[in-house]
Enzyme design. Sequence first.
Site, short mmCIF file in Angstrom:
data_model
loop_
_atom_site.label_atom_id
_atom_site.label_comp_id
_atom_site.label_asym_id
_atom_site.label_seq_id
_atom_site.Cartn_x
_atom_site.Cartn_y
_atom_site.Cartn_z
N PHE A 62 0.80 -1.23 0.00
CA PHE A 62 0.00 0.00 0.00
C PHE A 62 0.83 1.28 0.00
O PHE A 62 0.44 2.30 0.57
CB PHE A 62 -1.03 -0.02 1.14
CG PHE A 62 -2.27 -0.78 0.74
CD1 PHE A 62 -2.21 -2.14 0.54
CD2 PHE A 62 -3.46 -0.13 0.51
CE1 PHE A 62 -3.32 -2.86 0.11
CE2 PHE A 62 -4.58 -0.83 0.07
CZ PHE A 62 -4.51 -2.20 -0.12
N GLY B 233 -9.68 4.75 -4.12
CA GLY B 233 -11.12 4.89 -4.33
C GLY B 233 -11.82 3.65 -3.83
O GLY B 233 -11.31 2.96 -2.95
N CYS C 98 -15.03 1.33 0.10
CA CYS C 98 -14.68 1.06 1.51
C CYS C 98 -13.76 2.11 2.12
O CYS C 98 -14.12 2.77 3.08
CB CYS C 98 -14.06 -0.31 1.62
SG CYS C 98 -15.14 -1.60 0.99
C1 UGA Z 1 -10.24 -2.48 1.14
C2 UGA Z 1 -9.25 -3.15 2.08
O1 UGA Z 1 -8.00 -3.37 1.41
C3 UGA Z 1 -9.79 -4.50 2.59
O2 UGA Z 1 -8.90 -5.06 3.53
C4 UGA Z 1 -11.15 -4.26 3.23
O3 UGA Z 1 -11.75 -5.49 3.67
C5 UGA Z 1 -12.07 -3.60 2.22
O4 UGA Z 1 -11.51 -2.35 1.79
C6 UGA Z 1 -13.39 -3.33 2.92
O5 UGA Z 1 -13.42 -2.56 3.89
O6 UGA Z 1 -14.40 -3.99 2.57
P1 UGA Z 1 -10.87 -2.76 -1.48
O7 UGA Z 1 -11.67 -1.52 -1.31
O8 UGA Z 1 -11.46 -3.94 -2.15
O9 UGA Z 1 -10.36 -3.31 -0.02
O10 UGA Z 1 -9.58 -2.35 -2.32
P2 UGA Z 1 -8.03 -2.12 -2.06
O11 UGA Z 1 -7.28 -3.20 -2.72
O12 UGA Z 1 -7.75 -1.86 -0.63
O13 UGA Z 1 -7.80 -0.77 -2.89
C7 UGA Z 1 -8.44 0.44 -2.51
C8 UGA Z 1 -7.93 1.60 -3.34
O14 UGA Z 1 -6.59 1.93 -2.99
C9 UGA Z 1 -7.91 1.33 -4.85
O15 UGA Z 1 -8.42 2.48 -5.53
C10 UGA Z 1 -6.45 1.13 -5.18
O16 UGA Z 1 -6.12 1.50 -6.50
C11 UGA Z 1 -5.80 2.08 -4.17
N1 UGA Z 1 -4.39 1.72 -3.86
C12 UGA Z 1 -4.10 0.53 -3.28
C13 UGA Z 1 -3.38 2.64 -4.14
O17 UGA Z 1 -3.64 3.75 -4.65
N2 UGA Z 1 -2.09 2.32 -3.82
C14 UGA Z 1 -1.77 1.12 -3.23
O18 UGA Z 1 -0.57 0.89 -2.97
C15 UGA Z 1 -2.80 0.21 -2.96
#
Ligand code: UGA
Length: 461
Positions: free
Chosen positions: A248, A256, A259
């Site tokens: 992360f 976005g 969650c």
């Molecule tokens: C997130 C959490 O990672 C889960 O652990 C949690 O269960 C979930 O929310 C929830 O509360 O239900 P999710 O929303 O599916 O999961 O997606 P992520 O993989 O966390 O990504 C979220 C956003 O962060 C995306 O837009 C992604 O592009 C962005 N991101 C992620 C970054 O900009 N940089 C990173 O290094 C990682």
Amino acid sequence: MRVCVVGAGYVGLVTAAVLADGGHQVRVVETDRKRLAALRQGQAPFSEPDLDGILARNQAARRLDYAGTLQEEGEPFDVIIIAVGTPAGPDGHTDLAAFWQVAAALAALPPGERVVAVKSTVPVGTGDRLEAYLLDQAGHASWYVASNPEFLRQGSAVWDTLQANRLVIGTSEDKAAVALTALYSCLARPVLLMDRRSAELMKYAANAFLAMKISFSNEIANLCDLVGADISMVTLGLAMDPRIGGAFLGAGIGFGGSCLPKDLRSLAAAGRDLGYRMELVEATMKVNEHQRLLLAWRAERLLEGLMGKEVAVWGLTYKPGTDDVRGAPALDMLAYFVDSGARVRAYDPALQARQEVAGLFPAVRVVNDMYQAVDGAQALMVLTEWEAFVQADWHRILSLMACPVVLDGRNCLDSRVLEAAGFCYLGVGRGRPAPDVVSGRQEMTGMALLQAVAGVRSGGH
Ligand code: UGA
């Protein structure tokens, strides 16, 4: 065990599928009639790797079925899992309308011993209120309410559930702890027992911390652009320190989804209600808001205004591997381009995402082919790191674009390959002489930058 899962969203349906696969008898309650009908015919309402197969085999084995209302036939459920959506309300507070509808349905069930596990993300104290409500409404003295937060990600939800790094069970009641530990024993994952309020807060803290890492990395990336450093090198060094960890820290156009943004807002609202300002949480959101438009401002500088300019947008979902556009940075970006008078062509590999964006933005031309999107474009914005974009044919794209400008909002492209091919490439924090919208200082802007790039072709296509 007999399990009822209320809510067939990502969390509910994946949990139900995995528990049925683990040998439990699972009933999924879904009030949306269209969704219910599709589920009964074996169609999941969203695309999630591996889910369809698990649903089909457990439905066929009669370990999994679907209902439109929360009712028990014969034996009571041992465990009822609440997994309905808890979206953000207009002021950031969590909208618990669906949750309390479930509570009312629970209160109407006959007396008996049951455990209620709350998987929906709810503000701290909601479990206490639910338990008091059930006691008050129906005298359900032998109902045990536990917090049981979920940490799965869309796009890898089944894997995340099967390989969960922890199963958090928040209860002070032995009966609930024993029942939920037994329920999840089929997964053989580490169980962490704690009190209910700590479990509720833990969920918010996890998402807030992940979001904070992203915003921190984005802030450092913006500084990289000012000082000529490369964020990928900086984060590589950070990641090798186990106290920091590398996950992360991906810089780009920010986070976005349905969650992270909503949980941060809810946490900040909870703090405000108690007279405590969550400074880090608020700063995390602020950095993210800025980051979501940073690339659009850069495109505006590079193209010396957006009015009438041809802009291609690749990637509409909030991350790859999902068809979900909720909270996607692309939506803010498209709104900005449309408001600024740009002519936008957009593409995403996910059909559902294309359809939704076409409905939301009638002024945007949503196309079914990624190369069609760039034909005649003066700038290409890459907003989701789909593999198809990473593997794109850049020589073909160069021949199609009117101006070879690529702005990489996910730092997913190889800048050397693009520059060698003759593109003007700009990522986030890649140490390029970017038109500077972070501090207002200008280094190389607009046509000056374009002209500095070999092979630039100004004018029309
Ligand atoms: C997130 C959490 O990672 C889960 O652990 C949690 O269960 C979930 O929310 C929830 O509360 O239900 P999710 O929303 O599916 O999961 O997606 P992520 O993989 O966390 O990504 C979220 C956003 O962060 C995306 O837009 C992604 O592009 C962005 N991101 C992620 C970054 O900009 N940089 C990173 O290094 C990682």
